[in-house]
Design a protein around this motif. Structure first.
Motif, PDB file in Angstrom:
ATOM      1  N   TRP A  26      35.316 -18.678 -36.760  1.00 16.16           N
ATOM      2  CA  TRP A  26      34.541 -19.920 -36.752  1.00 16.16           C
ATOM      3  C   TRP A  26      34.939 -20.715 -35.511  1.00 16.16           C
ATOM      4  CZ3 TRP A  26      30.556 -21.241 -39.817  1.00 16.16           C
ATOM      5  CH2 TRP A  26      30.395 -20.564 -41.022  1.00 16.16           C
ATOM      6  N   PHE A  27      33.947 -21.183 -34.806  1.00 16.24           N
ATOM      7  CA  PHE A  27      34.146 -22.020 -33.625  1.00 16.24           C
ATOM      8  C   PHE A  27      33.387 -23.316 -33.820  1.00 16.24           C
ATOM      9  CE2 PHE A  27      35.951 -18.931 -30.572  1.00 16.24           C
ATOM     10  CZ  PHE A  27      35.773 -17.762 -31.299  1.00 16.24           C
ATOM     11  N   ARG A  28      33.688 -24.309 -32.991  1.00  8.92           N
ATOM     12  CA  ARG A  28      32.927 -25.548 -33.049  1.00  8.92           C
ATOM     13  C   ARG A  28      32.793 -26.124 -31.651  1.00  8.92           C
ATOM     14  NH1 ARG A  28      37.267 -29.430 -36.275  1.00  8.92           N
ATOM     15  NH2 ARG A  28      38.780 -29.688 -34.568  1.00  8.92           N
ATOM     16  N   GLN A  29      31.746 -26.908 -31.491  1.00 10.13           N
ATOM     17  CA  GLN A  29      31.523 -27.585 -30.222  1.00 10.13           C
ATOM     18  C   GLN A  29      30.994 -28.982 -30.492  1.00 10.13           C
ATOM     19  OE1 GLN A  29      29.028 -25.533 -27.357  1.00 10.13           O
ATOM     20  NE2 GLN A  29      29.974 -26.657 -25.680  1.00 10.13           N
ATOM     21  N   ALA A  30      31.756 -29.953 -30.051  1.00 10.96           N
ATOM     22  CA  ALA A  30      31.356 -31.350 -30.174  1.00 10.96           C
ATOM     23  C   ALA A  30      30.635 -31.773 -28.900  1.00 10.96           C
ATOM     24  CB  ALA A  30      32.585 -32.221 -30.410  1.00 10.96           C
ATOM     25  N   PRO A  31      29.794 -32.801 -28.972  1.00  7.27           N
ATOM     26  CA  PRO A  31      29.072 -33.260 -27.771  1.00  7.27           C
ATOM     27  C   PRO A  31      30.018 -33.597 -26.631  1.00  7.27           C
ATOM     28  CG  PRO A  31      28.180 -34.299 -29.734  1.00  7.27           C
ATOM     29  CD  PRO A  31      29.419 -33.565 -30.163  1.00  7.27           C
ATOM     30  N   GLY A  32      29.739 -33.050 -25.473  1.00  9.71           N
ATOM     31  CA  GLY A  32      30.548 -33.329 -24.299  1.00  9.71           C
ATOM     32  C   GLY A  32      31.867 -32.598 -24.236  1.00  9.71           C
ATOM     33  N   LYS A  33      32.108 -31.722 -25.205  1.00  6.80           N
ATOM     34  CA  LYS A  33      33.372 -30.980 -25.227  1.00  6.80           C
ATOM     35  C   LYS A  33      33.112 -29.482 -25.168  1.00  6.80           C
ATOM     36  CE  LYS A  33      36.082 -34.417 -27.758  1.00  6.80           C
ATOM     37  NZ  LYS A  33      37.015 -34.644 -28.907  1.00  6.80           N
TER      38      LYS A  33
ATOM     39  N   ASP B 202      31.265 -10.826 -29.930  1.00  8.23           N
ATOM     40  CA  ASP B 202      30.041 -10.177 -29.477  1.00  8.23           C
ATOM     41  C   ASP B 202      28.765 -10.839 -29.994  1.00  8.23           C
ATOM     42  OD1 ASP B 202      32.028  -7.535 -30.543  1.00  8.23           O
ATOM     43  OD2 ASP B 202      31.616  -7.881 -28.405  1.00  8.23           O
ATOM     44  N   TYR B 203      28.800 -11.298 -31.206  1.00  2.00           N
ATOM     45  CA  TYR B 203      27.596 -11.846 -31.834  1.00  2.00           C
ATOM     46  C   TYR B 203      27.892 -13.233 -32.397  1.00  2.00           C
ATOM     47  CZ  TYR B 203      26.045  -7.026 -31.505  1.00  2.00           C
ATOM     48  OH  TYR B 203      25.716  -5.789 -31.038  1.00  2.00           O
ATOM     49  N   TRP B 204      26.887 -14.101 -32.302  1.00  5.25           N
ATOM     50  CA  TRP B 204      27.037 -15.494 -32.702  1.00  5.25           C
ATOM     51  C   TRP B 204      25.876 -15.929 -33.580  1.00  5.25           C
ATOM     52  CZ3 TRP B 204      31.132 -18.608 -30.971  1.00  5.25           C
ATOM     53  CH2 TRP B 204      31.986 -18.002 -30.040  1.00  5.25           C
ATOM     54  N   GLY B 205      26.179 -16.832 -34.497  1.00  9.04           N
ATOM     55  CA  GLY B 205      25.125 -17.460 -35.272  1.00  9.04           C
ATOM     56  C   GLY B 205      24.518 -18.618 -34.510  1.00  9.04           C
TER      57      GLY B 205
ATOM     58  N   TYR C  39      29.157 -26.104 -35.820  1.00 13.69           N
ATOM     59  CA  TYR C  39      30.057 -25.011 -36.164  1.00 13.69           C
ATOM     60  C   TYR C  39      29.295 -23.683 -36.083  1.00 13.69           C
ATOM     61  CZ  TYR C  39      33.724 -28.187 -37.638  1.00 13.69           C
ATOM     62  OH  TYR C  39      34.727 -29.133 -37.640  1.00 13.69           O
ATOM     63  N   PHE C  40      29.927 -22.718 -35.417  1.00 19.06           N
ATOM     64  CA  PHE C  40      29.342 -21.404 -35.223  1.00 19.06           C
ATOM     65  C   PHE C  40      30.249 -20.335 -35.819  1.00 19.06           C
ATOM     66  CE2 PHE C  40      26.199 -22.714 -32.077  1.00 19.06           C
ATOM     67  CZ  PHE C  40      26.777 -23.845 -31.524  1.00 19.06           C
ATOM     68  N   CYS C  41      29.639 -19.303 -36.418  1.00 13.09           N
ATOM     69  CA  CYS C  41      30.436 -18.139 -36.782  1.00 13.09           C
ATOM     70  C   CYS C  41      30.135 -17.033 -35.776  1.00 13.09           C
ATOM     71  CB  CYS C  41      30.158 -17.671 -38.198  1.00 13.09           C
ATOM     72  SG  CYS C  41      28.510 -17.031 -38.492  1.00 13.09           S
ATOM     73  N   ALA C  42      31.079 -16.107 -35.639  1.00 19.62           N
ATOM     74  CA  ALA C  42      30.935 -15.040 -34.654  1.00 19.62           C
ATOM     75  C   ALA C  42      31.719 -13.816 -35.108  1.00 19.62           C
ATOM     76  CB  ALA C  42      31.440 -15.504 -33.291  1.00 19.62           C
ATOM     77  N   THR C  43      31.300 -12.647 -34.615  1.00 20.02           N
ATOM     78  CA  THR C  43      32.021 -11.409 -34.913  1.00 20.02           C
ATOM     79  C   THR C  43      32.518 -10.770 -33.622  1.00 20.02           C
ATOM     80  OG1 THR C  43      30.071  -9.992 -34.780  1.00 20.02           O
ATOM     81  CG2 THR C  43      30.556 -10.964 -36.913  1.00 20.02           C
TER      82      THR C  43
END
Length: 132
Positions: A36-43, A120-123, A99-103
């Protein structure tokens, strides 16, 4: 074709909880880790948590240790489909992000990549907003 679909995001007050789900299909690799990854605005995007194929190796970012828990439906691990969860408790406003999941295909069933470049792959992502 691998597909990842996240769900469970939403708006919650500080101190509350959310449970994110990631339904994965089309998995063909022998071993793969999931994160699980995350990205906030501007970050920049950052890793939150990851789980090895064996489910015995877990990784948590320091900012979420003790508050977030990653898990997987191991009954489906050996099939082309599975579901990975991220239980998020004691949420803080600074947890607000997409929030993104990935494999990640892995050569080691115990491996847990922490660099997003190894996935390799992302939601498509799900928004989590924590109000103060």
């Amino acid at each position: 074709q691998v597909q990842l679909v996240e769900s469970g995001g939403g708006l919650v007050q500080a101190g509350g909880s959310l449970r994110l789900s990631c339904a994965a299909s089309g998995l063909t690799s022998r071993w793969y880790a999931e994160g699980w990854f995350r990205q906030a605005p501007g970050k920049e995007r950052e890793i939150v948590a990851a789980i090895s194929w064996s489910s015995t190796t877990l990784y948590y970012a320091d900012s979420v240790k003790g508050r977030f828990t990653i898990s997987r439906d191991d009954a489906s691990r050996d099939s082309a489909k599975n579901t990975v969860y991220l239980q998020m408790d004691s949420l803080k406003p600074e947890d607000t992000a997409v929030y993104f999941c990935a494999t990640a295909t892995s050569a080691d069933p115990l491996d847990v990549p922490v660099d997003g470049e190894n996935y390799d792959y992302w939601g498509q992502g799900t928004q989590v907003t924590v109000s103060s």
